[in-house]
Design a protein around this motif. Structure first.
Motif, mmCIF file in Angstrom:
data_model
loop_
_atom_site.group_PDB
_atom_site.id
_atom_site.type_symbol
_atom_site.label_atom_id
_atom_site.label_comp_id
_atom_site.label_asym_id
_atom_site.label_seq_id
_atom_site.Cartn_x
_atom_site.Cartn_y
_atom_site.Cartn_z
ATOM 1 N N VAL A 66 -29.312 8.030 -27.840
ATOM 2 C CA VAL A 66 -29.898 9.117 -28.647
ATOM 3 C C VAL A 66 -29.219 10.445 -28.319
ATOM 4 O O VAL A 66 -28.824 11.200 -29.222
ATOM 5 N N ALA A 67 -29.078 10.753 -27.028
ATOM 6 C CA ALA A 67 -28.439 12.015 -26.636
ATOM 7 C C ALA A 67 -26.980 12.049 -27.095
ATOM 8 O O ALA A 67 -26.493 13.083 -27.574
ATOM 9 N N GLY A 68 -26.277 10.927 -26.973
ATOM 10 C CA GLY A 68 -24.884 10.878 -27.414
ATOM 11 C C GLY A 68 -24.728 11.054 -28.917
ATOM 12 O O GLY A 68 -23.837 11.760 -29.374
ATOM 13 N N VAL A 69 -25.599 10.426 -29.680
ATOM 14 C CA VAL A 69 -25.542 10.566 -31.144
ATOM 15 C C VAL A 69 -25.871 12.002 -31.541
ATOM 16 O O VAL A 69 -25.233 12.560 -32.449
ATOM 17 N N MET A 70 -26.844 12.607 -30.871
ATOM 18 C CA MET A 70 -27.150 14.017 -31.168
ATOM 19 C C MET A 70 -25.930 14.902 -30.888
ATOM 20 O O MET A 70 -25.621 15.802 -31.669
ATOM 21 N N GLY A 71 -25.244 14.653 -29.764
ATOM 22 C CA GLY A 71 -24.049 15.421 -29.445
ATOM 23 C C GLY A 71 -22.941 15.202 -30.460
ATOM 24 O O GLY A 71 -22.245 16.144 -30.847
ATOM 25 N N LEU A 72 -22.785 13.971 -30.904
ATOM 26 C CA LEU A 72 -21.771 13.659 -31.913
ATOM 27 C C LEU A 72 -22.076 14.375 -33.228
ATOM 28 O O LEU A 72 -21.182 14.945 -33.859
ATOM 29 N N ILE A 73 -23.330 14.365 -33.623
ATOM 30 C CA ILE A 73 -23.726 15.065 -34.852
ATOM 31 C C ILE A 73 -23.460 16.564 -34.730
ATOM 32 O O ILE A 73 -22.928 17.186 -35.654
ATOM 33 N N LEU A 74 -23.808 17.139 -33.570
ATOM 34 C CA LEU A 74 -23.563 18.569 -33.362
ATOM 35 C C LEU A 74 -22.067 18.870 -33.426
ATOM 36 O O LEU A 74 -21.657 19.847 -34.055
ATOM 37 N N GLU A 75 -21.257 18.021 -32.800
ATOM 38 C CA GLU A 75 -19.820 18.264 -32.809
ATOM 39 C C GLU A 75 -19.242 18.157 -34.219
ATOM 40 O O GLU A 75 -18.470 19.000 -34.647
ATOM 41 N N ARG A 76 -19.643 17.128 -34.948
ATOM 42 C CA ARG A 76 -19.109 16.919 -36.294
ATOM 43 C C ARG A 76 -19.602 17.977 -37.284
ATOM 44 O O ARG A 76 -18.858 18.398 -38.168
ATOM 45 N N ALA A 77 -20.860 18.391 -37.139
ATOM 46 C CA ALA A 77 -21.436 19.318 -38.116
ATOM 47 C C ALA A 77 -21.087 20.776 -37.837
ATOM 48 O O ALA A 77 -20.920 21.551 -38.783
ATOM 49 N N ALA A 78 -20.957 21.157 -36.573
ATOM 50 C CA ALA A 78 -20.830 22.582 -36.300
ATOM 51 C C ALA A 78 -19.692 22.940 -35.335
ATOM 52 O O ALA A 78 -18.878 23.796 -35.645
ATOM 53 N N ILE A 79 -19.646 22.314 -34.184
ATOM 54 C CA ILE A 79 -18.730 22.761 -33.136
ATOM 55 C C ILE A 79 -17.268 22.644 -33.563
ATOM 56 O O ILE A 79 -16.464 23.518 -33.246
ATOM 57 N N ARG A 80 -16.916 21.614 -34.303
ATOM 58 C CA ARG A 80 -15.507 21.418 -34.660
ATOM 59 C C ARG A 80 -14.934 22.597 -35.446
ATOM 60 O O ARG A 80 -13.735 22.804 -35.467
ATOM 61 N N HIS A 81 -15.783 23.374 -36.087
ATOM 62 C CA HIS A 81 -15.310 24.533 -36.849
ATOM 63 C C HIS A 81 -15.058 25.747 -35.954
ATOM 64 O O HIS A 81 -14.537 26.751 -36.432
ATOM 65 N N PHE A 82 -15.454 25.658 -34.675
ATOM 66 C CA PHE A 82 -15.363 26.809 -33.779
ATOM 67 C C PHE A 82 -14.474 26.559 -32.562
ATOM 68 O O PHE A 82 -14.518 27.321 -31.613
ATOM 69 N N TYR A 83 -13.668 25.497 -32.562
ATOM 70 C CA TYR A 83 -12.775 25.249 -31.438
ATOM 71 C C TYR A 83 -11.807 26.403 -31.269
ATOM 72 O O TYR A 83 -11.319 26.972 -32.236
ATOM 73 N N GLY A 84 -11.522 26.743 -30.014
ATOM 74 C CA GLY A 84 -10.616 27.847 -29.733
ATOM 75 C C GLY A 84 -11.311 29.193 -29.752
ATOM 76 O O GLY A 84 -10.661 30.213 -29.537
ATOM 77 N N ARG A 85 -12.614 29.211 -30.002
ATOM 78 C CA ARG A 85 -13.391 30.451 -30.018
ATOM 79 C C ARG A 85 -14.578 30.279 -29.062
ATOM 80 O O ARG A 85 -15.686 29.958 -29.478
ATOM 81 N N PRO A 86 -14.347 30.482 -27.762
ATOM 82 C CA PRO A 86 -15.362 30.143 -26.764
ATOM 83 C C PRO A 86 -16.672 30.903 -26.917
ATOM 84 O O PRO A 86 -17.743 30.326 -26.729
ATOM 85 N N LEU A 87 -16.619 32.176 -27.263
ATOM 86 C CA LEU A 87 -17.862 32.932 -27.405
ATOM 87 C C LEU A 87 -18.687 32.408 -28.585
ATOM 88 O O LEU A 87 -19.911 32.289 -28.502
ATOM 89 N N ASP A 88 -18.019 32.064 -29.663
ATOM 90 C CA ASP A 88 -18.725 31.540 -30.830
ATOM 91 C C ASP A 88 -19.381 30.196 -30.529
ATOM 92 O O ASP A 88 -20.512 29.944 -30.950
ATOM 93 N N THR A 89 -18.673 29.313 -29.810
ATOM 94 C CA THR A 89 -19.282 28.021 -29.476
ATOM 95 C C THR A 89 -20.433 28.198 -28.504
ATOM 96 O O THR A 89 -21.434 27.486 -28.592
ATOM 97 N N LEU A 90 -20.311 29.158 -27.595
ATOM 98 C CA LEU A 90 -21.410 29.429 -26.666
ATOM 99 C C LEU A 90 -22.648 29.881 -27.429
ATOM 100 O O LEU A 90 -23.755 29.380 -27.197
ATOM 101 N N LEU A 91 -22.469 30.804 -28.351
ATOM 102 C CA LEU A 91 -23.610 31.294 -29.133
ATOM 103 C C LEU A 91 -24.172 30.205 -30.047
ATOM 104 O O LEU A 91 -25.394 30.084 -30.215
ATOM 105 N N LEU A 92 -23.309 29.406 -30.625
ATOM 106 C CA LEU A 92 -23.755 28.313 -31.483
ATOM 107 C C LEU A 92 -24.617 27.328 -30.708
ATOM 108 O O LEU A 92 -25.713 26.959 -31.141
ATOM 109 N N THR A 93 -24.123 26.892 -29.544
ATOM 110 C CA THR A 93 -24.893 25.905 -28.776
ATOM 111 C C THR A 93 -26.153 26.512 -28.183
ATOM 112 O O THR A 93 -27.148 25.817 -28.003
#
Length: 182
Positions: A66-93
């Motif tokens: 469950v935790a892994g699938v939630m992380g995968l969903i978060l990565e696919r839906a949101a985080i992948r658009h913010f790679y290379g922008r550490p402050l943005d990923t910090l605020l997003l998460t």
């Protein structure tokens, strides 16, 4: 001295849990370059999964799933658009963590809930209860499994770095082996 000896297994098992949490954060940052402020909430989702199932043998793998699938969903839906922008990923998460905390409060209420240990974890060896030994064994398995995975492969073998997927340039601290491109 006897108080120290009695508290030692408790301290070791709590340290083992913190070690597993730190390993998860380390792998997330090392593989993705993302500071995941929602890491604790994914652990919370696994704990509530165990609460709902109330069977440790079934709950342990399902909670990880469950935790892994939630992380995968978060990565696919949101985080992948913010790679290379550490402050943005910090605020997003961090925002995701706030949403998940409130969702847990709405679904389960504010008081803590318990998952009883199975009967085969009752008892112990001397001052070491079986449930504490089980936690420490999980931590040792996590360290051994993680070290085996990372020590046998070169850094670039994990695949393209996150910034390769977005087309942006790598962060200044990132290094790419000679002759290897995205």
């Amino acid at each position: 001295m006897s108080a120290f000896v009695n508290q030692l297994p408790i301290g070791l098992s709590i340290g083992a849990v913190l070690l597993l949490i730190a390993l998860g954060l380390t792998f997330t940052f090392g593989q993705m370059g993302v500071i995941n402020m929602a890491h604790g909430e994914f652990i919370m989702a696994g704990a509530y999964t165990a609460f709902l199932l109330q069977d440790l043998v079934l709950a342990l793998p399902v909670a990880f799933l469950v935790a892994g699938v939630m992380g995968l969903i978060l990565e696919r839906a949101a985080i992948r658009h913010f790679y290379g922008r550490p402050l943005d990923t910090l605020l997003l998460t961090w925002g995701v963590s706030l949403v998940l905390q409130q969702l847990a409060r709405d679904l389960f209420g504010a008081p803590n809930v318990q998952v009883p240990a199975p009967s085969w974890l009752a008892g112990g060896v001397g001052i070491l209860p079986y449930n504490r030994l089980f936690i420490m064994a999980l931590a040792v398995a996590g360290v051994v499994g993680g070290s085996g995975r990372t020590s046998r492969a070169p850094a670039w073998a994990a695949g393209p770095r996150p910034w390769c997927r977005t087309g942006s340039s790598p962060p200044p601290a990132a290094s790419t082996p000679a002759g290897w491109t995205c």
